[in-house]
Motif scaffolding. Structure first.
Motif, short mmCIF file in Angstrom:
data_model
loop_
_atom_site.label_atom_id
_atom_site.label_comp_id
_atom_site.label_asym_id
_atom_site.label_seq_id
_atom_site.Cartn_x
_atom_site.Cartn_y
_atom_site.Cartn_z
N LEU A 42 0.82 -1.21 0.00
CA LEU A 42 0.00 0.00 0.00
C LEU A 42 0.86 1.26 0.00
CD1 LEU A 42 -2.79 1.44 0.37
CD2 LEU A 42 -2.38 1.28 2.83
N LEU A 43 0.50 2.19 -0.88
CA LEU A 43 1.04 3.55 -0.86
C LEU A 43 -0.12 4.51 -0.61
CD1 LEU A 43 3.47 3.50 -3.93
CD2 LEU A 43 4.05 3.22 -1.51
N ASN A 44 0.20 5.69 -0.06
CA ASN A 44 -0.86 6.64 0.23
C ASN A 44 -1.73 6.92 -1.00
OD1 ASN A 44 1.91 8.80 0.61
ND2 ASN A 44 0.79 8.60 -1.30
N HIS A 45 -3.04 7.04 -0.75
CA HIS A 45 -4.03 7.37 -1.78
C HIS A 45 -4.09 6.31 -2.90
CE1 HIS A 45 -3.76 11.17 0.32
NE2 HIS A 45 -2.50 11.29 -0.04
N TRP A 46 -3.69 5.09 -2.59
CA TRP A 46 -3.72 3.97 -3.55
C TRP A 46 -2.78 4.18 -4.74
CZ3 TRP A 46 -5.87 0.34 -0.92
CH2 TRP A 46 -6.95 0.63 -0.07
N TRP A 47 -1.66 4.86 -4.53
CA TRP A 47 -0.74 5.11 -5.63
C TRP A 47 -0.04 3.84 -6.10
CZ3 TRP A 47 2.14 10.19 -3.84
CH2 TRP A 47 1.23 11.26 -3.85
N GLN A 48 -0.22 2.72 -5.42
CA GLN A 48 0.40 1.46 -5.87
C GLN A 48 -0.45 0.72 -6.89
OE1 GLN A 48 -1.51 1.60 -3.26
NE2 GLN A 48 -2.35 -0.38 -2.69
N VAL A 49 -1.67 1.20 -7.17
CA VAL A 49 -2.56 0.40 -8.02
C VAL A 49 -2.71 0.88 -9.47
CG1 VAL A 49 -3.89 -0.26 -5.98
CG2 VAL A 49 -4.74 1.58 -7.42
N PRO A 50 -2.41 2.14 -9.83
CA PRO A 50 -2.71 2.58 -11.20
C PRO A 50 -1.76 1.99 -12.24
CG PRO A 50 -2.51 4.46 -9.70
CD PRO A 50 -1.94 3.26 -9.00
N LEU A 51 -2.09 2.26 -13.49
CA LEU A 51 -1.24 1.94 -14.63
C LEU A 51 -0.59 3.24 -15.11
CD1 LEU A 51 -3.70 -0.42 -16.55
CD2 LEU A 51 -2.08 -1.01 -14.72
N TYR A 52 0.39 3.11 -16.02
CA TYR A 52 1.12 4.26 -16.51
C TYR A 52 1.19 4.22 -18.03
CZ TYR A 52 2.53 3.95 -11.66
OH TYR A 52 2.50 3.84 -10.29
N VAL A 53 1.13 5.40 -18.64
CA VAL A 53 1.28 5.49 -20.09
C VAL A 53 2.71 5.13 -20.47
CG1 VAL A 53 1.16 7.03 -22.09
CG2 VAL A 53 -0.52 7.26 -20.23
N SER A 54 2.84 4.28 -21.47
CA SER A 54 4.17 3.83 -21.93
C SER A 54 4.30 4.12 -23.42
CB SER A 54 4.33 2.33 -21.66
OG SER A 54 3.62 1.57 -22.64
N PRO A 55 5.50 3.92 -23.99
CA PRO A 55 5.68 4.13 -25.43
C PRO A 55 4.94 3.13 -26.30
CG PRO A 55 7.78 4.32 -24.30
CD PRO A 55 6.81 3.76 -23.31
N ARG A 56 4.28 2.15 -25.68
CA ARG A 56 3.50 1.17 -26.45
C ARG A 56 2.04 1.12 -26.02
NH1 ARG A 56 6.32 -1.08 -30.82
NH2 ARG A 56 4.95 -2.90 -30.67
N GLY A 57 1.72 1.60 -24.80
CA GLY A 57 0.34 1.49 -24.34
C GLY A 57 0.20 1.88 -22.88
N LEU A 58 -0.17 0.91 -22.04
CA LEU A 58 -0.32 1.11 -20.61
C LEU A 58 0.39 -0.01 -19.88
CD1 LEU A 58 -4.13 2.06 -20.37
CD2 LEU A 58 -2.22 3.51 -19.62
N THR A 59 1.18 0.35 -18.87
CA THR A 59 1.96 -0.64 -18.14
C THR A 59 1.71 -0.57 -16.64
OG1 THR A 59 4.23 -1.40 -17.67
CG2 THR A 59 3.92 0.96 -18.01
N THR A 60 1.91 -1.71 -15.98
CA THR A 60 1.84 -1.74 -14.53
C THR A 60 3.11 -1.19 -13.89
OG1 THR A 60 2.80 -3.97 -14.46
CG2 THR A 60 0.38 -3.80 -14.51
N SER A 61 4.21 -1.14 -14.61
CA SER A 61 5.57 -1.01 -14.11
C SER A 61 5.92 -2.27 -13.33
CB SER A 61 5.78 0.26 -13.27
OG SER A 61 5.18 0.14 -11.98
N ALA A 62 7.10 -2.33 -12.71
CA ALA A 62 7.54 -3.54 -12.02
C ALA A 62 6.71 -3.81 -10.77
CB ALA A 62 9.01 -3.43 -11.65
N ILE A 63 6.29 -5.06 -10.61
CA ILE A 63 5.49 -5.50 -9.46
C ILE A 63 6.30 -6.55 -8.70
CG2 ILE A 63 3.32 -6.57 -8.74
CD1 ILE A 63 2.20 -5.85 -11.55
N PRO A 64 6.46 -6.41 -7.38
CA PRO A 64 7.24 -7.41 -6.64
C PRO A 64 6.47 -8.72 -6.50
CG PRO A 64 6.26 -5.82 -5.13
CD PRO A 64 5.97 -5.32 -6.51
#
Length: 314
Positions: A42-64
């Protein structure tokens, strides 16, 4: 409809023209987002759950996951979901000809085959009705529409990150929330906010309490508002006078039902300078919120070019 690729600017995409694809992507991003939620701390305000715009689409980024990590990326150029694990494992899921249910099954099966445990809740949030993923037979994916949607996000992400760079207080990344299906960036004063009343469909009130625990000014891009989507801006708690601020940029308006300022995407797209149109909207609505709430703007804002005179050739 044809693919809109890098260098061709702000694509037109009428909401009514891609609704089947939009619904599929809303559910699919929820499935992938819930996988991230299941593993990330958990990160404040649920910042651990969104996706991010990438050069190909949408990514989760690295997940442990254990002592390894993995990521998942929607590729809206080749129209696949890429799954990659730090131990070298990888797989792809074709986005075409998939129902919500078959995509859900493919994601869980693929992760299992790569040694990644994936137990997520059975249905979507912030929608009504909330059909369980395994029972949702909706089918709809137009590759050209998905590519155009991503190109809209590329433009919005780029401009909102420019806007973000002027704030040195607590501010979120520019990230894509899969529940509300929008790209968002939120600035905070540092002060606590009154308890949020909740009320989002199929979403516990405690979720909104965490998200809105502190005083904020939030903006973003929602691909479901207006004919072609809309840029938005709101404050929580909304201060007196916010809705009536003088000097609103042309084409923008305050929506009483949503309690947000909106700038239609097509208004920005058709402007002589779309970047400037969006930035003027974001800056005006932020100032209206911050001034009405009495934020210490001199402590929270700075010039992102403050070291420019020191920079040599790159």
């Amino acid at each position: 409809m044809t693919d809109v690729r890098a260098g061709q600017g702000w694509p037109a995409l009428r909401v009514d023209d891609w609704e089947p694809t939009r619904r599929s992507l809303h559910m699919w991003t929820q499935i992938v987002g819930k996988v991230r939620l299941a593993h990330a701390p958990l990160l404040n305000h649920w910042w651990q759950v969104p996706l991010y715009v990438s050069p190909r689409g949408l990514t989760t980024s690295a997940i442990p996951v254990g002592t390894e990590s993995f990521d998942m990326e929607f590729d809206f150029v080749d129209h696949v979901l890429e799954v990659r694990v730090s131990d070298g494992g990888a797989a792809t899921i074709d986005l075409r000809d998939n129902s919500v249910a078959s995509f859900h099954r493919a994601v869980l099966d693929t992760l299992g085959s790569l040694g990644v445990e994936a137990r997520i809740s059975s249905g979507p949030n912030e929608v009504d009705p909330a059909i369980p993923f395994a029972e949702d037979t909706h089918v709809g994916y137009d590759p050209a529409a998905a590519n155009s949607f991503w190109r809209q996000l590329v433009q919005a992400d780029r401009v909102i990150n420019r806007f973000r760079s002027h704030f040195v207080g607590k501010v979120s990344p520019v990230h894509f929330f899969w529940g509300s299906f929008d790209l968002a960036c939120t600035r905070f004063s540092g002060g606590l906010a009154p308890r949020h009343p909740g009320g989002a469909p199929n979403c516990g009130d405690w979720v909104m309490e965490e998200g809105y625990s502190h005083e904020l000014s939030s903006c973003g891009f929602w691909p479901g508002g207006g004919d072609e989507g809309a840029f938005y801006s709101y404050a929580y708690p909304e201060p007196a006078g916010f809705a009536d601020a003088a000097g609103l940029p042309d084409g923008a308006f305050y929506d009483e039902a949503l309690r947000q300022y909106l700038l239609p995407y097509e208004t920005a797209r058709q402007a002589e300078d779309p970047d400037r149109a969006v930035l003027d909207f974001l800056e005006f609505t932020y100032r209206a919120a911050a001034d009405a709430m009495g934020w210490d703007r001199s402590a929270l804002e700075s010039d992102p070019n403050r070291w420019g005179h020191k920079a040599g050739p790159s």
